[in-house]
Design a protein around this motif. Structure first.
Motif, PDB file in Angstrom:
ATOM      1  N   LYS A 177      33.406  38.569  35.454  1.00  0.00           N
ATOM      2  CA  LYS A 177      34.835  38.219  35.541  1.00  0.00           C
ATOM      3  C   LYS A 177      35.663  39.388  36.081  1.00  0.00           C
ATOM      4  CE  LYS A 177      34.730  34.770  31.806  1.00  0.00           C
ATOM      5  NZ  LYS A 177      33.270  34.736  31.658  1.00  0.00           N
ATOM      6  N   ARG A 178      35.135  40.044  37.101  1.00  0.00           N
ATOM      7  CA  ARG A 178      35.828  41.161  37.733  1.00  0.00           C
ATOM      8  C   ARG A 178      36.164  40.816  39.173  1.00  0.00           C
ATOM      9  NH1 ARG A 178      38.491  42.747  34.658  1.00  0.00           N
ATOM     10  NH2 ARG A 178      39.184  44.239  36.235  1.00  0.00           N
ATOM     11  N   PRO A 179      37.316  41.257  39.665  1.00  0.00           N
ATOM     12  CA  PRO A 179      37.626  41.065  41.092  1.00  0.00           C
ATOM     13  C   PRO A 179      36.636  41.827  41.951  1.00  0.00           C
ATOM     14  CG  PRO A 179      39.253  42.508  40.034  1.00  0.00           C
ATOM     15  CD  PRO A 179      38.392  41.967  38.942  1.00  0.00           C
ATOM     16  N   LEU A 180      36.392  41.311  43.139  1.00  0.00           N
ATOM     17  CA  LEU A 180      35.424  41.920  44.056  1.00  0.00           C
ATOM     18  C   LEU A 180      36.105  42.175  45.391  1.00  0.00           C
ATOM     19  CD1 LEU A 180      32.497  42.710  44.872  1.00  0.00           C
ATOM     20  CD2 LEU A 180      32.160  40.308  45.536  1.00  0.00           C
ATOM     21  N   ILE A 181      36.061  43.426  45.839  1.00  0.00           N
ATOM     22  CA  ILE A 181      36.593  43.805  47.153  1.00  0.00           C
ATOM     23  C   ILE A 181      35.422  44.297  47.993  1.00  0.00           C
ATOM     24  CG2 ILE A 181      38.111  45.383  48.408  1.00  0.00           C
ATOM     25  CD1 ILE A 181      39.983  45.360  46.018  1.00  0.00           C
ATOM     26  N   THR A 182      35.149  43.581  49.086  1.00  0.00           N
ATOM     27  CA  THR A 182      33.993  43.875  49.926  1.00  0.00           C
ATOM     28  C   THR A 182      34.431  44.518  51.233  1.00  0.00           C
ATOM     29  OG1 THR A 182      32.737  42.019  49.001  1.00  0.00           O
ATOM     30  CG2 THR A 182      32.031  42.843  51.141  1.00  0.00           C
ATOM     31  N   VAL A 183      33.709  45.556  51.626  1.00  0.00           N
ATOM     32  CA  VAL A 183      33.967  46.242  52.895  1.00  0.00           C
ATOM     33  C   VAL A 183      32.696  46.196  53.727  1.00  0.00           C
ATOM     34  CG1 VAL A 183      34.664  48.393  54.011  1.00  0.00           C
ATOM     35  CG2 VAL A 183      35.597  47.804  51.757  1.00  0.00           C
ATOM     36  N   ALA A 184      32.777  45.618  54.929  1.00  0.00           N
ATOM     37  CA  ALA A 184      31.650  45.616  55.858  1.00  0.00           C
ATOM     38  C   ALA A 184      31.702  46.918  56.656  1.00  0.00           C
ATOM     39  CB  ALA A 184      31.718  44.405  56.784  1.00  0.00           C
ATOM     40  N   CYS A 185      30.787  47.823  56.361  1.00  0.00           N
ATOM     41  CA  CYS A 185      30.833  49.158  56.970  1.00  0.00           C
ATOM     42  C   CYS A 185      30.352  49.110  58.416  1.00  0.00           C
ATOM     43  CB  CYS A 185      29.977  50.129  56.175  1.00  0.00           C
ATOM     44  SG  CYS A 185      30.556  50.365  54.482  1.00  0.00           S
ATOM     45  N   ASN A 186      30.901  49.994  59.230  1.00  0.00           N
ATOM     46  CA  ASN A 186      30.490  50.106  60.626  1.00  0.00           C
ATOM     47  C   ASN A 186      30.661  51.539  61.083  1.00  0.00           C
ATOM     48  OD1 ASN A 186      33.242  50.400  62.148  1.00  0.00           O
ATOM     49  ND2 ASN A 186      33.533  48.686  60.727  1.00  0.00           N
ATOM     50  N   MET A 221      27.371  38.603  40.299  1.00  0.00           N
ATOM     51  CA  MET A 221      27.632  39.519  39.195  1.00  0.00           C
ATOM     52  C   MET A 221      29.138  39.695  38.971  1.00  0.00           C
ATOM     53  SD  MET A 221      24.694  40.038  37.980  1.00  0.00           S
ATOM     54  CE  MET A 221      25.429  40.958  36.626  1.00  0.00           C
ATOM     55  N   ALA A 222      29.910  39.740  40.036  1.00  0.00           N
ATOM     56  CA  ALA A 222      31.368  39.835  39.887  1.00  0.00           C
ATOM     57  C   ALA A 222      31.899  38.605  39.161  1.00  0.00           C
ATOM     58  CB  ALA A 222      32.031  39.989  41.253  1.00  0.00           C
ATOM     59  N   TRP A 223      31.365  37.436  39.506  1.00  0.00           N
ATOM     60  CA  TRP A 223      31.777  36.206  38.812  1.00  0.00           C
ATOM     61  C   TRP A 223      31.358  36.265  37.346  1.00  0.00           C
ATOM     62  CZ3 TRP A 223      28.618  32.732  36.298  1.00  0.00           C
ATOM     63  CH2 TRP A 223      29.241  31.557  35.846  1.00  0.00           C
ATOM     64  N   LYS A 224      30.122  36.674  37.098  1.00  0.00           N
ATOM     65  CA  LYS A 224      29.593  36.701  35.732  1.00  0.00           C
ATOM     66  C   LYS A 224      30.372  37.695  34.860  1.00  0.00           C
ATOM     67  CE  LYS A 224      25.028  36.423  33.536  1.00  0.00           C
ATOM     68  NZ  LYS A 224      25.248  37.142  32.281  1.00  0.00           N
ATOM     69  N   GLU A 226      44.043  38.761  40.878  1.00  0.00           N
ATOM     70  CA  GLU A 226      43.662  37.347  40.924  1.00  0.00           C
ATOM     71  C   GLU A 226      43.093  36.931  42.272  1.00  0.00           C
ATOM     72  OE1 GLU A 226      47.302  35.539  39.753  1.00  0.00           O
ATOM     73  OE2 GLU A 226      46.776  35.474  37.626  1.00  0.00           O
ATOM     74  N   GLN A 227      43.649  37.467  43.366  1.00  0.00           N
ATOM     75  CA  GLN A 227      43.197  37.011  44.681  1.00  0.00           C
ATOM     76  C   GLN A 227      41.776  37.459  45.002  1.00  0.00           C
ATOM     77  OE1 GLN A 227      45.040  38.790  48.212  1.00  0.00           O
ATOM     78  NE2 GLN A 227      45.992  40.338  46.898  1.00  0.00           N
ATOM     79  N   TYR A 228      41.285  38.456  44.272  1.00  0.00           N
ATOM     80  CA  TYR A 228      39.927  38.941  44.515  1.00  0.00           C
ATOM     81  C   TYR A 228      38.925  38.416  43.488  1.00  0.00           C
ATOM     82  CZ  TYR A 228      42.002  42.123  47.888  1.00  0.00           C
ATOM     83  OH  TYR A 228      42.685  42.655  48.964  1.00  0.00           O
ATOM     84  N   LEU A 229      39.368  37.579  42.564  1.00  0.00           N
ATOM     85  CA  LEU A 229      38.454  36.973  41.601  1.00  0.00           C
ATOM     86  C   LEU A 229      37.681  35.843  42.264  1.00  0.00           C
ATOM     87  CD1 LEU A 229      40.680  36.776  38.396  1.00  0.00           C
ATOM     88  CD2 LEU A 229      38.626  38.186  38.676  1.00  0.00           C
ATOM     89  N   ILE A 230      36.402  35.721  41.946  1.00  0.00           N
ATOM     90  CA  ILE A 230      35.574  34.633  42.465  1.00  0.00           C
ATOM     91  C   ILE A 230      35.681  33.465  41.497  1.00  0.00           C
ATOM     92  CG2 ILE A 230      33.216  33.940  43.033  1.00  0.00           C
ATOM     93  CD1 ILE A 230      32.717  36.821  43.896  1.00  0.00           C
ATOM     94  N   GLN A 231      36.249  32.368  41.962  1.00  0.00           N
ATOM     95  CA  GLN A 231      36.591  31.264  41.079  1.00  0.00           C
ATOM     96  C   GLN A 231      35.392  30.382  40.735  1.00  0.00           C
ATOM     97  OE1 GLN A 231      39.521  31.256  39.745  1.00  0.00           O
ATOM     98  NE2 GLN A 231      40.390  32.860  41.058  1.00  0.00           N
TER      99      GLN A 231
END
Length: 266
Positions: A57-66, A52-55, A5-10
């Protein structure tokens, strides 16, 4: 709140499709195909993934690579606490477990020995070995891996291996056509479309200088920044200097050229 739930885009992110990228991504997700997004900085790749994650209905976990990111930063590590040692999943492992879309932003910035860990997740195996823990994670049926990078920055030292590239379907992104970009800037900032159009025209002139003194043109993101300042009452030329000129270059002659482009419209 659960991990999912915490990674879902509301709320629906504002995104204007420029071609058939939405339908293609939906089909790729239905096939659980890993997807690579290629395009210049600030052109809407991250917003597209959020949409697309919202559309879907999937949680999205983003990683900013470095460049300092290790494989452990992605998959997880043992930590010490008052009770002794405990394992903490990294973002990639968490996404695989809960069936999230894992988005590795600007993946080319990561070291190649780090990106190799994604390989077992991007073929028929859909597994992630946790060697330190002695566990083999089988990806959730809803899991999908998405990566992005800017081909304009690629060189011999910073590019994806062919063994990595050929594990993905790819979508090309560019800056939107004028009408769409004007609409995006106006919608995101609340400024008058006529002012938004002037900002977009300035960006077009700067983008023509890419490779002729500029490494990168003015992004849609920077246009939105300019629009926000103008909406706050900042004089347009000052807003453009802060957001469209100074971030791009320190070269005095190039700044003069960009200043002239701004002065043409404001």
């Amino acid at each position: 709140m659960s991990s999912t739930e915490q990674y879902l885009i509301q709320e629906r992110p504002y995104y204007r499709a420029t071609a058939d990228e939405v339908e293609l991504f939906e089909a790729a997700y239905a096939a659980r195909m890993p997807v690579m997004l290629k395009g210049p900085t600030g052109c809407g790749k991250t917003r597209f993934v959020e949409y697309m994650a919202w559309k879907l209905k999937r949680p999205l976990i983003t990683v900013a690579c470095n460049e300092d990111m290790t494989a452990s930063d992605l998959v997880g590590r043992f930590l010490l606490d008052a009770s002794g040692t405990r394992w903490q999943d990294g973002p990639l492992t968490l996404a695989a477990r809960i069936g999230a879309i894992c988005y590795l932003d600007e993946v080319v910035e990561a070291r190649q020995d780090t990106t190799v860990v994604i390989h077992p997740l991007t073929d028929h195996r859909r597994t992630l070995p946790l060697d330190k823990k002695g566990e083999l994670v089988h990806a959730h049926p809803d899991f999908q891996l998405v990566i992005s990078y800017n081909p304009g920055y690629q060189n011999l030292l910073k590019d994806l291996k062919q063994s990595t590239k050929q594990r993905f379907g790819a979508l090309d992104f560019g800056y939107p056509e004028t009408a769409v970009e004007v609409d995006v800037v106006s919608h995101e900032t609340g400024i008058d479309p006529k002012i938004a159009e002037k900002l977009v025209q300035i960006a077009h002139r700067a983008r023509n200088l890419k490779g002729h003194g500029l490494d990168e043109g003015i992004s849609t993101r920077l246009l939105v920044y300019a629009g926000h300042l103008i909406a706050k009452g900042i004089e347009p030329r000052a807003a453009c200097m802060m957001t469209l000129v100074r971030p791009l270059t320190d070269d005095p002659d190039m700044r003069d050229t960009l200043d002239a482009a701004v002065a043409t419209f404001f």
